[in-house]
Design a protein around this motif. Structure first.
Motif, PDB file in Angstrom:
ATOM      1  N   VAL A 113     -51.733  49.818  59.120  1.00 32.34           N
ATOM      2  CA  VAL A 113     -53.024  49.804  59.801  1.00 32.34           C
ATOM      3  C   VAL A 113     -53.473  48.367  60.036  1.00 32.34           C
ATOM      4  CG1 VAL A 113     -53.794  52.054  58.964  1.00 32.34           C
ATOM      5  CG2 VAL A 113     -54.208  50.010  57.572  1.00 32.34           C
ATOM      6  N   ASN A 114     -54.245  48.176  61.081  1.00 29.70           N
ATOM      7  CA  ASN A 114     -54.732  46.837  61.419  1.00 29.70           C
ATOM      8  C   ASN A 114     -55.990  46.539  60.596  1.00 29.70           C
ATOM      9  OD1 ASN A 114     -55.139  44.368  62.632  1.00 29.70           O
ATOM     10  ND2 ASN A 114     -56.118  45.225  64.455  1.00 29.70           N
ATOM     11  N   GLU A 115     -55.779  46.327  59.301  1.00 28.24           N
ATOM     12  CA  GLU A 115     -56.891  46.051  58.392  1.00 28.24           C
ATOM     13  C   GLU A 115     -56.531  44.879  57.488  1.00 28.24           C
ATOM     14  OE1 GLU A 115     -57.934  49.661  56.364  1.00 28.24           O
ATOM     15  OE2 GLU A 115     -58.633  50.663  58.181  1.00 28.24           O
ATOM     16  N   HIS A 116     -57.544  44.331  56.846  1.00 28.13           N
ATOM     17  CA  HIS A 116     -57.408  43.124  56.052  1.00 28.13           C
ATOM     18  C   HIS A 116     -56.430  43.260  54.891  1.00 28.13           C
ATOM     19  CE1 HIS A 116     -61.028  45.539  55.707  1.00 28.13           C
ATOM     20  NE2 HIS A 116     -60.978  45.405  54.400  1.00 28.13           N
ATOM     21  N   PHE A 117     -56.183  44.491  54.424  1.00 34.47           N
ATOM     22  CA  PHE A 117     -55.239  44.700  53.336  1.00 34.47           C
ATOM     23  C   PHE A 117     -53.848  44.179  53.684  1.00 34.47           C
ATOM     24  CE2 PHE A 117     -58.462  47.856  52.348  1.00 34.47           C
ATOM     25  CZ  PHE A 117     -58.562  47.752  50.977  1.00 34.47           C
ATOM     26  N   ASN A 118     -53.487  44.205  54.952  1.00 31.09           N
ATOM     27  CA  ASN A 118     -52.132  43.850  55.355  1.00 31.09           C
ATOM     28  C   ASN A 118     -51.966  42.381  55.726  1.00 31.09           C
ATOM     29  OD1 ASN A 118     -50.659  46.295  55.014  1.00 31.09           O
ATOM     30  ND2 ASN A 118     -51.793  47.159  56.739  1.00 31.09           N
ATOM     31  N   PHE A 119     -52.947  41.565  55.372  1.00 31.17           N
ATOM     32  CA  PHE A 119     -52.844  40.131  55.631  1.00 31.17           C
ATOM     33  C   PHE A 119     -51.563  39.517  55.070  1.00 31.17           C
ATOM     34  CE2 PHE A 119     -53.405  35.807  53.991  1.00 31.17           C
ATOM     35  CZ  PHE A 119     -53.640  35.111  55.166  1.00 31.17           C
ATOM     36  N   PRO A 120     -51.125  39.834  53.841  1.00 32.96           N
ATOM     37  CA  PRO A 120     -49.919  39.174  53.312  1.00 32.96           C
ATOM     38  C   PRO A 120     -48.688  39.347  54.192  1.00 32.96           C
ATOM     39  CG  PRO A 120     -51.106  40.245  51.537  1.00 32.96           C
ATOM     40  CD  PRO A 120     -51.756  40.692  52.813  1.00 32.96           C
ATOM     41  N   TRP A 121     -48.538  40.526  54.815  1.00 33.50           N
ATOM     42  CA  TRP A 121     -47.387  40.748  55.693  1.00 33.50           C
ATOM     43  C   TRP A 121     -47.451  39.835  56.918  1.00 33.50           C
ATOM     44  CZ3 TRP A 121     -43.486  43.466  53.852  1.00 33.50           C
ATOM     45  CH2 TRP A 121     -43.731  44.453  52.896  1.00 33.50           C
ATOM     46  N   LYS A 122     -48.600  39.818  57.568  1.00 39.87           N
ATOM     47  CA  LYS A 122     -48.736  39.026  58.783  1.00 39.87           C
ATOM     48  C   LYS A 122     -48.633  37.529  58.480  1.00 39.87           C
ATOM     49  CE  LYS A 122     -51.520  42.580  61.089  1.00 39.87           C
ATOM     50  NZ  LYS A 122     -52.778  42.902  61.810  1.00 39.87           N
ATOM     51  N   HIS A 123     -49.208  37.142  57.351  1.00 38.96           N
ATOM     52  CA  HIS A 123     -49.127  35.732  56.952  1.00 38.96           C
ATOM     53  C   HIS A 123     -47.685  35.348  56.651  1.00 38.96           C
ATOM     54  CE1 HIS A 123     -50.363  31.912  55.260  1.00 38.96           C
ATOM     55  NE2 HIS A 123     -49.712  32.189  54.136  1.00 38.96           N
ATOM     56  N   ILE A 159     -58.167  35.326  56.169  1.00 44.79           N
ATOM     57  CA  ILE A 159     -58.240  36.783  56.288  1.00 44.79           C
ATOM     58  C   ILE A 159     -59.412  37.177  57.184  1.00 44.79           C
ATOM     59  CG2 ILE A 159     -58.549  38.946  55.029  1.00 44.79           C
ATOM     60  CD1 ILE A 159     -57.256  37.561  52.602  1.00 44.79           C
ATOM     61  N   ALA A 160     -60.542  36.500  57.004  1.00 40.83           N
ATOM     62  CA  ALA A 160     -61.727  36.792  57.821  1.00 40.83           C
ATOM     63  C   ALA A 160     -61.446  36.536  59.296  1.00 40.83           C
ATOM     64  CB  ALA A 160     -62.907  35.948  57.347  1.00 40.83           C
ATOM     65  N   ASN A 161     -60.755  35.444  59.580  1.00 33.87           N
ATOM     66  CA  ASN A 161     -60.434  35.109  60.966  1.00 33.87           C
ATOM     67  C   ASN A 161     -59.487  36.137  61.574  1.00 33.87           C
ATOM     68  OD1 ASN A 161     -60.362  33.153  63.296  1.00 33.87           O
ATOM     69  ND2 ASN A 161     -58.198  33.084  62.729  1.00 33.87           N
ATOM     70  N   GLN A 162     -58.473  36.524  60.803  1.00 32.26           N
ATOM     71  CA  GLN A 162     -57.489  37.483  61.307  1.00 32.26           C
ATOM     72  C   GLN A 162     -58.102  38.862  61.522  1.00 32.26           C
ATOM     73  OE1 GLN A 162     -54.014  39.440  59.032  1.00 32.26           O
ATOM     74  NE2 GLN A 162     -53.137  37.546  59.822  1.00 32.26           N
ATOM     75  N   SER A 163     -58.973  39.274  60.606  1.00 28.43           N
ATOM     76  CA  SER A 163     -59.571  40.608  60.686  1.00 28.43           C
ATOM     77  C   SER A 163     -60.863  40.633  61.480  1.00 28.43           C
ATOM     78  CB  SER A 163     -59.847  41.144  59.275  1.00 28.43           C
ATOM     79  OG  SER A 163     -60.745  40.298  58.574  1.00 28.43           O
ATOM     80  N   GLN A 164     -61.349  39.442  61.855  1.00 29.67           N
ATOM     81  CA  GLN A 164     -62.607  39.311  62.608  1.00 29.67           C
ATOM     82  C   GLN A 164     -63.778  39.925  61.845  1.00 29.67           C
ATOM     83  OE1 GLN A 164     -61.598  40.931  66.535  1.00 29.67           O
ATOM     84  NE2 GLN A 164     -61.039  38.897  67.232  1.00 29.67           N
ATOM     85  N   LEU A 165     -63.788  39.660  60.538  1.00 33.48           N
ATOM     86  CA  LEU A 165     -64.895  40.070  59.683  1.00 33.48           C
ATOM     87  C   LEU A 165     -65.541  38.819  59.092  1.00 33.48           C
ATOM     88  CD1 LEU A 165     -63.253  43.070  57.769  1.00 33.48           C
ATOM     89  CD2 LEU A 165     -64.960  43.208  59.594  1.00 33.48           C
ATOM     90  N   PRO A 166     -66.830  38.868  58.769  1.00 29.29           N
ATOM     91  CA  PRO A 166     -67.499  37.705  58.176  1.00 29.29           C
ATOM     92  C   PRO A 166     -66.867  37.301  56.844  1.00 29.29           C
ATOM     93  CG  PRO A 166     -69.101  39.305  58.955  1.00 29.29           C
ATOM     94  CD  PRO A 166     -67.766  39.977  59.028  1.00 29.29           C
ATOM     95  N   VAL A 167     -66.854  36.005  56.584  1.00 27.13           N
ATOM     96  CA  VAL A 167     -66.225  35.496  55.362  1.00 27.13           C
ATOM     97  C   VAL A 167     -66.904  36.064  54.118  1.00 27.13           C
ATOM     98  CG1 VAL A 167     -65.732  33.424  53.993  1.00 27.13           C
ATOM     99  CG2 VAL A 167     -65.456  33.363  56.465  1.00 27.13           C
ATOM    100  N   ASP A 168     -68.226  36.235  54.146  1.00 26.82           N
ATOM    101  CA  ASP A 168     -68.904  36.743  52.954  1.00 26.82           C
ATOM    102  C   ASP A 168     -68.503  38.186  52.659  1.00 26.82           C
ATOM    103  OD1 ASP A 168     -70.274  37.466  55.287  1.00 26.82           O
ATOM    104  OD2 ASP A 168     -72.183  37.686  54.255  1.00 26.82           O
ATOM    105  N   TRP A 169     -68.222  38.979  53.698  1.00 21.34           N
ATOM    106  CA  TRP A 169     -67.727  40.341  53.467  1.00 21.34           C
ATOM    107  C   TRP A 169     -66.346  40.297  52.824  1.00 21.34           C
ATOM    108  CZ3 TRP A 169     -68.789  43.644  58.508  1.00 21.34           C
ATOM    109  CH2 TRP A 169     -70.170  43.626  58.786  1.00 21.34           C
ATOM    110  N   ILE A 170     -65.494  39.414  53.359  1.00 21.06           N
ATOM    111  CA  ILE A 170     -64.140  39.301  52.821  1.00 21.06           C
ATOM    112  C   ILE A 170     -64.168  38.782  51.385  1.00 21.06           C
ATOM    113  CG2 ILE A 170     -61.954  38.035  53.036  1.00 21.06           C
ATOM    114  CD1 ILE A 170     -62.242  40.333  54.996  1.00 21.06           C
TER     115      ILE A 170
END
Length: 273
Positions: free
Chosen positions: A9-19, A228-239
């Motif tokens: 899924v295109n969610e922040h959990f998968n950041f390690p794979w994309k990174h 992660i915030a940049n990749q997922s387009q979520l605010p840093v404080d949420w992340i």
């Protein structure tokens, strides 16, 4: 060099794979790992694994075990996270539903039957000794479909990862009434069975590489949060809030007790034999 397709899924959990792909961590091991965002979630990924379009996938743990009732398509390699997924529970902002105990016997929007948005409703019902026979489910195939279903009053409730859903609360007139955590590690890494039998060494290399990436990110969460915030387009404080309660796997912790717990829940609910 071997090319391997992996989906999630295109969610922040998968950041390690994309990174890891961006920094050539897998390429340096002789593996051309290609990431694919799968909007349909677990249900769609199972179909892609069965067809062989994906060789690897990051599935919801409960979704993998549920899929085994109809397909012996894949092997479970490891958990991808050590921590649970907190499913946010959302209703229309004008709904009279104000707490989790009021969601039973309602109409639920789900991406697909057998997906996490469906299965976690069953898990929660089982935890509260509720019968699922009166629960109704409408398939909407994606987060967008579920959002529209609530806004247009086609469904009463839907479950989705709460930080992914948070940006849509205002536009889709949602109310967040609580969270339901999975009683096991949220995500697992799964491999097409035939591919695994022919490429075991390369698959194990991928697992060892992602464990190393996970360990580095676990140890440097403040450093990686802005990325992660940049990749997922979520605010840093949420992340920052989310990452504080998230740990990626550095070794496999899945065991027979977790498998038995999941299977018992779905057997008792009449979803599998």
């Amino acid at each position: 060099m071997i090319k391997i397709n992996i989906g999630g899924v295109n969610e922040h959990f998968n950041f390690p794979w994309k990174h890891g792909i961006e920094t050539n961590a897998f390429y340096e091991q002789g593996i051309d790992l290609q990431w694919h965002d799968i909007a349909g979630g677990t249900g769609e990924m199972v179909k892609l694994l069965v067809r062989g379009d994906l060789q690897l996938a990051v599935l919801l743990t409960e979704g993998f075990y549920f899929s085994l009732a109809t397909h012996t398509h894949s092997v479970l390699l490891s958990n991808f996270t050590d921590t649970p997924l907190k499913w946010g529970v959302f209703v229309h902002k004008k709904s009279a539903i104000d707490n989790l105990q009021q969601i039973f016997n309602k109409k639920f929007a789900v991406s697909r039957l057998g997906s996490g948005s469906h299965l976690m409703v069953i898990v929660f019902a089982q935890q509260n000794n509720k019968h699922i026979q009166n629960m109704r489910f409408v398939e909407k195939h994606s987060l967008s479909g579920c959002l529209h279903a609530i806004k247009n009053h086609e469904a009463d409730v839907f479950l989705w990862e709460k930080y992914t859903t948070k940006p849509f609360i205002q536009d889709y007139e949602l109310k967040h009434i609580g969270d339901i955590p999975t009683p096991w590690p949220a995500f697992s890494i799964v491999c097409n069975k035939e591919f695994y039998s022919k490429n075991t060494s390369q698959v194990k290399t991928i697992i060892n590489t992602i464990f190393k990436l996970n360990s580095n990110i676990n140890s440097n969460k403040k450093k990686y949060a802005p990325l992660i915030a940049n990749q997922s387009q979520l605010p840093v404080d949420w992340i920052m809030e989310w990452i504080a309660e998230t740990t990626w796997a550095e070794k496999n912790i899945l065991n027979d007790r977790i498998e038995k717990n999941i299977k018992n829940i779905f057997t008792n609910a009449g979803l599998i034999k």
